[in-house]
Write a protein that holds these residues in place. Structure first.
Motif, PDB file in Angstrom:
ATOM      1  N   ARG A 356      10.909  19.140  19.077  1.00  0.00           N
ATOM      2  CA  ARG A 356      10.003  20.234  18.649  1.00  0.00           C
ATOM      3  C   ARG A 356       8.596  19.710  18.415  1.00  0.00           C
ATOM      4  O   ARG A 356       7.604  20.360  18.785  1.00  0.00           O
ATOM      5  CB  ARG A 356      10.552  20.869  17.367  1.00  0.00           C
ATOM      6  CG  ARG A 356       9.691  22.023  16.844  1.00  0.00           C
ATOM      7  CD  ARG A 356       9.683  23.180  17.824  1.00  0.00           C
ATOM      8  NE  ARG A 356       8.788  24.253  17.397  1.00  0.00           N
ATOM      9  CZ  ARG A 356       7.510  24.349  17.766  1.00  0.00           C
ATOM     10  NH1 ARG A 356       6.964  23.418  18.556  1.00  0.00           N
ATOM     11  NH2 ARG A 356       6.775  25.361  17.359  1.00  0.00           N
ATOM     12  N   LEU A 357       8.475  18.536  17.810  1.00  0.00           N
ATOM     13  CA  LEU A 357       7.157  17.946  17.573  1.00  0.00           C
ATOM     14  C   LEU A 357       6.454  17.627  18.879  1.00  0.00           C
ATOM     15  O   LEU A 357       5.245  17.884  19.027  1.00  0.00           O
ATOM     16  CB  LEU A 357       7.301  16.673  16.735  1.00  0.00           C
ATOM     17  CG  LEU A 357       7.660  16.873  15.264  1.00  0.00           C
ATOM     18  CD1 LEU A 357       8.115  15.557  14.652  1.00  0.00           C
ATOM     19  CD2 LEU A 357       6.466  17.424  14.498  1.00  0.00           C
ATOM     20  N   LEU A 358       7.189  17.076  19.833  1.00  0.00           N
ATOM     21  CA  LEU A 358       6.579  16.744  21.117  1.00  0.00           C
ATOM     22  C   LEU A 358       6.140  18.008  21.840  1.00  0.00           C
ATOM     23  O   LEU A 358       5.093  18.021  22.509  1.00  0.00           O
ATOM     24  CB  LEU A 358       7.558  15.946  21.971  1.00  0.00           C
ATOM     25  CG  LEU A 358       7.890  14.550  21.452  1.00  0.00           C
ATOM     26  CD1 LEU A 358       9.017  13.925  22.269  1.00  0.00           C
ATOM     27  CD2 LEU A 358       6.664  13.650  21.466  1.00  0.00           C
ATOM     28  N   GLY A 359       6.905  19.082  21.696  1.00  0.00           N
ATOM     29  CA  GLY A 359       6.494  20.353  22.282  1.00  0.00           C
ATOM     30  C   GLY A 359       5.225  20.874  21.640  1.00  0.00           C
ATOM     31  O   GLY A 359       4.334  21.388  22.326  1.00  0.00           O
ATOM     32  N   ALA A 360       5.122  20.715  20.317  1.00  0.00           N
ATOM     33  CA  ALA A 360       3.913  21.173  19.615  1.00  0.00           C
ATOM     34  C   ALA A 360       2.693  20.367  20.003  1.00  0.00           C
ATOM     35  O   ALA A 360       1.569  20.868  19.961  1.00  0.00           O
ATOM     36  CB  ALA A 360       4.135  21.093  18.103  1.00  0.00           C
ATOM     37  N   CYS A 361       2.931  19.109  20.386  1.00  0.00           N
ATOM     38  CA  CYS A 361       1.819  18.229  20.739  1.00  0.00           C
ATOM     39  C   CYS A 361       1.497  18.255  22.222  1.00  0.00           C
ATOM     40  O   CYS A 361       0.649  17.479  22.684  1.00  0.00           O
ATOM     41  CB  CYS A 361       2.126  16.790  20.336  1.00  0.00           C
ATOM     42  SG  CYS A 361       2.235  16.562  18.569  1.00  0.00           S
ATOM     43  N   ALA A 362       2.212  19.096  22.982  1.00  0.00           N
ATOM     44  CA  ALA A 362       1.997  19.113  24.430  1.00  0.00           C
ATOM     45  C   ALA A 362       0.547  19.444  24.724  1.00  0.00           C
ATOM     46  O   ALA A 362       0.005  20.438  24.254  1.00  0.00           O
ATOM     47  CB  ALA A 362       2.916  20.142  25.089  1.00  0.00           C
ATOM     48  N   MET A 363      -0.080  18.569  25.490  1.00  0.00           N
ATOM     49  CA  MET A 363      -1.490  18.728  25.832  1.00  0.00           C
ATOM     50  C   MET A 363      -1.775  17.880  27.045  1.00  0.00           C
ATOM     51  O   MET A 363      -0.974  17.022  27.429  1.00  0.00           O
ATOM     52  CB  MET A 363      -2.384  18.287  24.668  1.00  0.00           C
ATOM     53  CG  MET A 363      -2.190  16.833  24.262  1.00  0.00           C
ATOM     54  SD  MET A 363      -3.140  16.374  22.814  1.00  0.00           S
ATOM     55  CE  MET A 363      -2.240  17.268  21.555  1.00  0.00           C
TER      56      MET A 363
END
Length: 480
Positions: A356-363
């Motif tokens: 979930r954190l990696l998804g939130a940081c997707a950029m």
């Protein structure tokens, strides 16, 4: 990677992650749990749910849990400290240090595993979790008696992955033999104290009662409290107890080994810590795992997927406890989780939280500027895409390029690609690494009227840098 603290709308993500761990208690997975999230700047947020002991308060950052097999990364770090000091060689046979062990495979000409094979779970010994987890406190004499009676090998040493706690007990004996200290004493002196892991210990008797979580197993719809085992010959397989705060420090220190912008810190070099997180023994991905590759390093598992790249992790399961630590190298974000129930699967909420954190940081990844000589090569390739010239191509290509496929064929291919997407705009070309920031393989992306021509470049070994592979493809602009 940007700090998690800089993300907008991060509070809802924090709430989602906290809910993952709160659900573990609500669903009866464990009486209590604690988690901690960290990024490259340190701990970001944490939380505890349920109770550290039935009818007591919720666990906090100073509550001690058994971390079980997360101890194995401490074991391998201890061995690497000795290796780096020139006191042992990883490819030496284990019997140099523990002569009581006898190999049994292959029949007729048995071999024994090396230290490296045992460290990477390729020692050939049988999987042994339930049995080994009950052996922590046995004496060295009792351990020697087991070895002298004989232990079972299931595969030829060095040929495949098979998880073995007994192998790590043997490695603990190596640390003791080489250092002249008990395994707990060596780890405490050379790892725990230098890294400031003051709340981490092998001896539960040293932990104040109010700070120690009680371990439980399910029984008749309730929870049965379990007694603690003390340090002994199997401490190196999973004997440490730690806090969420300390385990976060340990995981962060391992994770930072891949950062080129930090000075060396701590008792083990960044190079040796990277070695711990490199695959040495491949592991076949399980059904449903969407992975590019997976394998065992030194006391850690490394795996990569197409979405998030390299993730490193290890679980711990012990009577009464479950633990997991996990971090993503590219994002420099990690999560640790601790629970006080037997083999309860702390990895599940930790893995979900990190995802979930990696998804939130997707950029869009930060732009990596090519070195000057690579930039010059890239501009030349862009010019060739726009208008092929044999002499120019010959100046940047190694001799195999024209031998593998003639320049005339390449010129014709590019003419056909230009006919599909229109004239290339070489002055607007992008040069992007295809395999990391070293640009050994890179792409030259040249925009055209209705799409893009991409040149994939692989450099050869000789200096100065020249091209050994040059391929082209079209990326069309989607209609509308």
């Amino acid at each position: 990677m940007a700090s998690l603290r800089s993300l907008t709308d991060f509070e809802p993500v924090k709430s989602e992650i906290a809910a993952l761990f709160a659900a573990r208690v609500a669903q009866g997975s464990a009486p209590g749990c604690f988690f901690s999230v960290f990024d490259e700047d340190g701990p970001v947020f944490e939380g505890g749910f349920g109770c550290r002991t039935i009818d007591a308060a919720a666990p906090d950052r100073q509550t001690r849990f058994r971390i079980a097999s997360c101890t194995k990364s401490f074991t391998t770090a201890a061995l690497l400290i000795l290796r780096d000091a020139g006191q042992l060689v990883l490819d030496e046979p284990i019997t140099k240090f523990v002569p009581a062990l006898r190999g049994t495979l292959p029949a007729g000409a048995p071999v024994v595993p090396s230290l490296r094979m045992l460290m990477t779970m390729a020692g050939g010994l049988a999987t042994d979790d339930p049995w080994a987890d009950r052996q922590e406190s046995i004496s060295q004499d009792a351990f020697r008696a087991i070895l002298e009676t004989g232990v079972r090998f299931t595969t030829l040493p060095g040929t495949r992955f098979e998880y073995s706690n007994l192998g790590y007990a043997l490695l603990g004996a190596v640390v003791e033999r080489v250092s002249g200290q008990s395994f707990p004493a060596f780890v405490t002196e050379h790892l725990l104290r230098p890294l400031g892991l003051e709340a981490t210990t092998f001896d539960h008797a040293m932990v104040p009662e109010a700070q120690m979580a009680t371990g439980y197993r399910p029984l008749d719809g309730g929870w049965l409290a379990l007694s603690q085992s003390g340090p002994g010959a199997f401490s190196s397989i999973g004997g440490l107890m730690s806090t969420g705060a300390d385990l976060t420090k340990w995981a962060s220190w391992l994770c930072e080994a891949f950062r080129a912008d930090l000075p060396e810190r701590g008792p083990l070099s960044a190079a040796s810590r990277r070695e711990m997180q490199t695959i040495h023994t491949p592991i076949a991905p399980e059904h449903g795992e969407d992975l590019l590759f997976k394998g065992y390093g030194f006391g850690l598992i490394a795996q990569s997927d197409a979405r998030h790249g390299l993730t490193v992790h290890h679980s711990g399961g012990y009577p009464g406890f479950s633990a997991h630590m996990r971090w993503n190298q590219g994002a420099r974000i990690g999560v640790v989780g601790l629970e006080n129930a037997t083999y309860s699967g702390a990895w599940m909420p930790v893995a979900a939280a990190l995802d979930r954190l990696l998804g939130a940081c997707a950029m869009k990844p930060a732009t990596v500027e090519p070195p000057p000589e690579i930039a010059a090569l890239g501009r030349t390739v862009a010019a060739l895409i726009a208008r092929w010239d044999d002499d120019v191509a010959g100046s940047i290509c190694l001799e195999n390029v024209a031998m593998d496929r003639s320049f005339a064929e390449r010129a014709a291919e590019l003419a056909a690609l230009r006919a599909r997407v229109g004239p290339p705009q070489a002055d607007r070309a992008e040069i992007l690494p295809a395999d990391g920031p070293m640009f050994g393989r890179f792409e030259v992306r040249v925009p055209c009227r209705t799409g893009m021509i991409v040149g994939l470049v692989l450099l050869g070994p000789p200096e100065p840098a020249r091209v050994q592979t040059l391929r082209f493809r079209v990326v069309a602009t989607p209609p509308g």
